[in-house]
Scaffold this motif. Structure first.
Motif, PDB file in Angstrom:
ATOM      1  N   GLN A 296       0.846  -1.192   0.000  1.00 59.87           N
ATOM      2  CA  GLN A 296       0.000   0.000   0.000  1.00 59.87           C
ATOM      3  C   GLN A 296       0.877   1.237   0.000  1.00 59.87           C
ATOM      4  O   GLN A 296       1.792   1.333   0.816  1.00 59.87           O
ATOM      5  CB  GLN A 296      -0.854   0.050   1.265  1.00 59.87           C
ATOM      6  CG  GLN A 296      -2.161  -0.688   1.173  1.00 59.87           C
ATOM      7  CD  GLN A 296      -3.141  -0.127   2.186  1.00 59.87           C
ATOM      8  OE1 GLN A 296      -4.158   0.429   1.818  1.00 59.87           O
ATOM      9  NE2 GLN A 296      -2.865  -0.285   3.460  1.00 59.87           N
ATOM     10  N   GLY A 297       0.576   2.161  -0.879  1.00 60.04           N
ATOM     11  CA  GLY A 297       1.320   3.414  -0.871  1.00 60.04           C
ATOM     12  C   GLY A 297       0.451   4.520  -1.395  1.00 60.04           C
ATOM     13  O   GLY A 297      -0.253   4.343  -2.394  1.00 60.04           O
ATOM     14  N   ASP A 298       0.473   5.656  -0.734  1.00 54.70           N
ATOM     15  CA  ASP A 298      -0.325   6.787  -1.174  1.00 54.70           C
ATOM     16  C   ASP A 298       0.147   7.230  -2.558  1.00 54.70           C
ATOM     17  O   ASP A 298       1.239   6.876  -2.998  1.00 54.70           O
ATOM     18  CB  ASP A 298      -0.172   7.929  -0.160  1.00 54.70           C
ATOM     19  CG  ASP A 298      -1.411   8.807  -0.110  1.00 54.70           C
ATOM     20  OD1 ASP A 298      -2.213   8.750  -1.057  1.00 54.70           O
ATOM     21  OD2 ASP A 298      -1.571   9.551   0.874  1.00 54.70           O
ATOM     22  N   VAL A 299      -0.684   8.010  -3.236  1.00 56.14           N
ATOM     23  CA  VAL A 299      -0.332   8.457  -4.586  1.00 56.14           C
ATOM     24  C   VAL A 299       1.028   9.148  -4.569  1.00 56.14           C
ATOM     25  O   VAL A 299       1.315   9.953  -3.692  1.00 56.14           O
ATOM     26  CB  VAL A 299      -1.414   9.422  -5.154  1.00 56.14           C
ATOM     27  CG1 VAL A 299      -2.606   8.661  -5.658  1.00 56.14           C
ATOM     28  CG2 VAL A 299      -1.839  10.433  -4.128  1.00 56.14           C
ATOM     29  N   GLY A 300       1.880   8.773  -5.524  1.00 55.69           N
ATOM     30  CA  GLY A 300       3.189   9.395  -5.651  1.00 55.69           C
ATOM     31  C   GLY A 300       4.219   8.928  -4.640  1.00 55.69           C
ATOM     32  O   GLY A 300       5.264   9.555  -4.477  1.00 55.69           O
ATOM     33  N   SER A 301       3.965   7.793  -3.969  1.00 50.47           N
ATOM     34  CA  SER A 301       4.907   7.342  -2.929  1.00 50.47           C
ATOM     35  C   SER A 301       6.015   6.442  -3.475  1.00 50.47           C
ATOM     36  O   SER A 301       6.940   6.091  -2.755  1.00 50.47           O
ATOM     37  CB  SER A 301       4.149   6.612  -1.818  1.00 50.47           C
ATOM     38  OG  SER A 301       3.484   5.471  -2.339  1.00 50.47           O
ATOM     39  N   GLY A 302       5.915   6.045  -4.748  1.00 53.36           N
ATOM     40  CA  GLY A 302       7.002   5.265  -5.366  1.00 53.36           C
ATOM     41  C   GLY A 302       6.851   3.764  -5.248  1.00 53.36           C
ATOM     42  O   GLY A 302       7.819   3.049  -4.973  1.00 53.36           O
ATOM     43  N   LYS A 303       5.627   3.255  -5.496  1.00 57.95           N
ATOM     44  CA  LYS A 303       5.400   1.799  -5.421  1.00 57.95           C
ATOM     45  C   LYS A 303       6.026   1.071  -6.609  1.00 57.95           C
ATOM     46  O   LYS A 303       6.525  -0.037  -6.463  1.00 57.95           O
ATOM     47  CB  LYS A 303       3.895   1.494  -5.380  1.00 57.95           C
ATOM     48  CG  LYS A 303       3.210   1.945  -4.122  1.00 57.95           C
ATOM     49  CD  LYS A 303       1.736   1.659  -4.162  1.00 57.95           C
ATOM     50  CE  LYS A 303       1.038   2.327  -5.307  1.00 57.95           C
ATOM     51  NZ  LYS A 303       1.136   3.797  -5.324  1.00 57.95           N
TER      52      LYS A 303
END
Length: 690
Positions: A296-303
């Motif tokens: 899980q990663g918020d938008v723009g977190s670099g997944k």
């Protein structure tokens, strides 16, 4: 002492339930005593009547009385007026616009009944289409305490059930007849009942169906909500244990030269969260059992870069990896991002597989995938097709995984050698839903964003500020920035919304921004058209892009710093947050403008204010869950949420946390109450493990 009731007993044992009634009840999922007893009331009426009730306009009342007369009124719309006399001999007209003939035959003079509804005043008191309960049918004692003079449960029913006598009254009679036969067996461990201070099962089932006070209902409801969540968590643990029985076939390398090379050449440093995510997931791949994780990663977190670094450990060991995306735009975005990072490593073999490609090109790609020449394949639903075969598929990365159904996920897994699964989502999911949807997955979070990213300045404006918004867009575009203007696209009125998007594009390009380059992008365009538009936007040949929610995920244009969302009140919080993530992808100041009409609902105001006040996707997802509920938040069609009978994922969050702890302790412990419920899991009947 009462004997134990067999909850698997067929309901045909109940007097009056023959083949015809059984067929209708079965079609509603009711075959056994247990099914019937867990058909919980949807609400309750307090029918502890008082003789001196005072009628008052606007009150919602429950009245006991009888029919005095009825007559039809003809006009522009015919209606039936039924005269109802209360115990105080006050007249209330019951008004029916629908089912006139049915109610005219049913509500005959002297018929005793209870009616509920809102009192209105028009030439006397009246209730429009009241809820009603018939008290006698000529064969019963009118003082039957199941149906009057107490708190009465109302059950979910349908016309088909009512035709067979299973209105609320029918349910009460059948349930009462079961409860007279004995005691309900317990199905929770004794120490859990004590630890969580839960009501015992027999007492709870009697109270939830026949409460003596309104206050007693809540602890009974809590008992069954906990039970449902507890057994659901056990089911997830069971699924996890079953999956772990099939051992790993393909092993990623503990160290990857390609990953090390990529890290050295990155123009930025990974965040601590990204490093921890890579380490945590790679650690799990050392186990015998295949990996099943949710990143899980918020938008723009670099997944994407995180998943790519993990994938390289497989690819370096000649194990194929798939990146599965829900849309062509997102698939292309992944392909381009990955290619940008790995372009100097052509030996890795990166492939993009989409629908609609010409036969020759597709055949060449399929051959390379089948013989193992292509190590990393990025694609959409086209990957599910039968002609897609892999040499050694060992890792499946599923982006925005909640947009794929369970069957689709299993289809892609079946193409590999029991591959590891790394699901990814840029939609922060509330912890409650994570424990429910993904309780059998290892959860890995990336909360921080890359260094240099600024919070997005979010503002909510109404129509009177539109001219100012357009002036701001013009100013920033003249400085070299770019802008999205997003219109909603809702299934119910897709054609209408699409027209509003294209119409807006025409007006904006001709009248408002005639001196600027304004492009149009929506989901109904052909793939080649979409690609052309997106390429032009990325190259700044298009300065303003009028679009729909097709840009919700995956589109990465760092120079785009202004996002205007039209009719923002028609979106949920999570979707608005996703859209907002299209800007703020560089160190430039970015803006999200939410436009609405002057009059919107209280719920919409709450959503928009939440966006204005927070950039934290996780906090916003919790707020969205509160306002909209889980089904709306994730999309009902493919949310994968279980249909709980009584548990509520919004209000029972704490119970879910407790149930997960207790279920895990029970499943992993060497308890004297053995885990004898596996066969029932397989039957899907995990609520009644005795």
């Amino acid at each position: 002492m009462m004997g134990k009731i067999n909850l698997d007993e067929s309901i045909t044992s109940i007097k009056g339930i023959g083949p015809k009634r059984l067929e209708v009840l079965k079609s509603h999922g009711i075959e056994t005593y247990g099914d019937l007893l867990t058909t919980y009331p949807r609400r309750y009426l307090d029918r502890n009547f008082t003789k001196d009730i005072i009628l008052k306009q606007g009150d919602v009342v429950t009245l006991l009385g009888s029919i005095s007369d009825s007559y039809l009124v003809h006009g522009r719309k015919s209606r039936l007026i039924v005269g109802f006399r209360t115990q105080n001999n006050e007249r209330v007209n019951l008004v029916f616009f629908r089912g006139v003939n049915f109610f005219n035959k049913l509500l005959t003079v002297d018929r005793k009944l209870v009616v509920s509804g809102k009192l209105e005043y028009f030439k006397g008191y009246q209730i429009l289409h009241p809820e009603y309960e018939l008290l006698t049918d000529g064969h019963e004692d009118e003082n039957d305490l199941l149906h009057v003079g107490r708190i009465i449960p109302l059950y979910p029913s349908t016309e088909a059930l009512k035709e067979e006598g299973f209105d609320s009254k029918g349910f009460r009679k059948a349930i009462d007849s079961i409860l007279k036969q004995g005691a309900i067996p317990e199905n929770l461990p004794t120490k859990v009942i004590k630890k969580r201070n839960l009501m015992n099962r027999d007492e709870a089932i009697r109270i939830i169906h026949f409460p003596e006070t309104m206050e007693s209902i809540q602890p009974a409801r809590q008992r069954f909500a906990y039970e449902e969540l507890y057994y659901f968590q056990l089911l997830l643990l069971y699924k996890q244990k079953e999956r772990e029985k099939v051992k790993r076939v393909l092993w990623p390398l503990p160290k990857s030269k390609s990953a090390e090379s990529l890290l050295k050449n990155l123009p930025f440093s990974l965040t601590e969260d990204q490093k921890n995510a890579v380490d945590s997931i790679l650690k799990s791949t050392k186990k015998d059992a295949p990996l099943a994780a949710l990143l899980q990663g918020d938008v723009g977190s670099g997944k994407t870069i995180t998943a790519l670094l993990i994938a390289l450990h497989y690819i370096d060991n000649s194990i194929q990896t798939v990146f599965l995306a829900p849309t062509e735009i997102l698939a292309r975005q992944h392909f381009e991002t990955i290619y940008k990072f790995l372009g100097n490593m052509p030996f890795l073999g990166i492939e993009l597989l989409l629908g609609g490609e010409n036969k020759k090109t597709r055949a060449e790609k399929l051959a390379r995938i089948k013989n193992g020449e292509s190590s990393l394949v990025v694609g959409t639903h086209s990957l599910f097709q039968d002609d897609v075969q892999f040499a050694d598929l060992g890792l499946v990365v599923i982006d925005e995984q909640h947009k794929f159904g369970v069957d689709q996920r299993e289809t892609i897994r079946s193409k590999g050698k029991n591959p590891d699964i790394l699901a990814m989502t840029a939609t922060p999911i509330p912890r409650t839903l994570c424990l429910t949807l993904y309780g059998d997955l290892e959860l890995v979070n990336i909360r921080s964003k890359p260094a240099g990213r600024k919070p997005i300045d979010t503002r909510w404006y109404k129509e009177d500020r539109r001219a100012g918004v357009y002036n701001s867009i013009r100013k920033y575009v003249k400085e070299g920035r770019q802008c999205y203007i997003v219109y909603p696209l809702v299934e119910d009125s897709e054609k209408l919304d699409l027209e509003s998007c294209t119409k807006a594009h025409e007006e904006l390009s001709k009248d408002i921004f005639s001196d600027l380059k304004v492009g149009l992008l929506h989901g109904k365009m052909k793939s080649a058209e979409k690609d052309t538009v997106m390429a032009a936007f990325k190259q700044n040949k298009i300065q303003i892009l009028v679009t729909t929610t097709v840009v919700e995920v995956g589109v990465d244009v760092p120079n785009a710093t202004i996002l205007v969302v039209e009719h923002a009140d028609r979106f949920g919080i999570s979707q608005l947050h996703q859209l907002r993530g299209r800007v703020g992808r560089s160190d430039l100041e970015s803006y999200c403008i939410l436009m609405t009409g002057n009059y919107i609902s209280d719920d919409a105001m709450e959503r928009l204010n939440a966006l204005v006040n927070s950039n934290d996707g996780y906090a916003l997802s919790e707020k969205d869950l509160e306002i909209r509920g889980p089904g709306e938040l994730l999309g009902v069609k493919q949310s994968g949420l279980p249909e709980f009978k009584i548990a509520d994922l919004v209000h029972d969050r704490n119970l879910l946390e407790d149930a997960k702890k207790d279920a895990t302790e029970f499943a992993n412990g060497d308890d004297t109450e053995k885990w004898e419920i596996q066969s029932r899991f397989q039957e899907g009947k995990f609520l009644f493990a005795n």
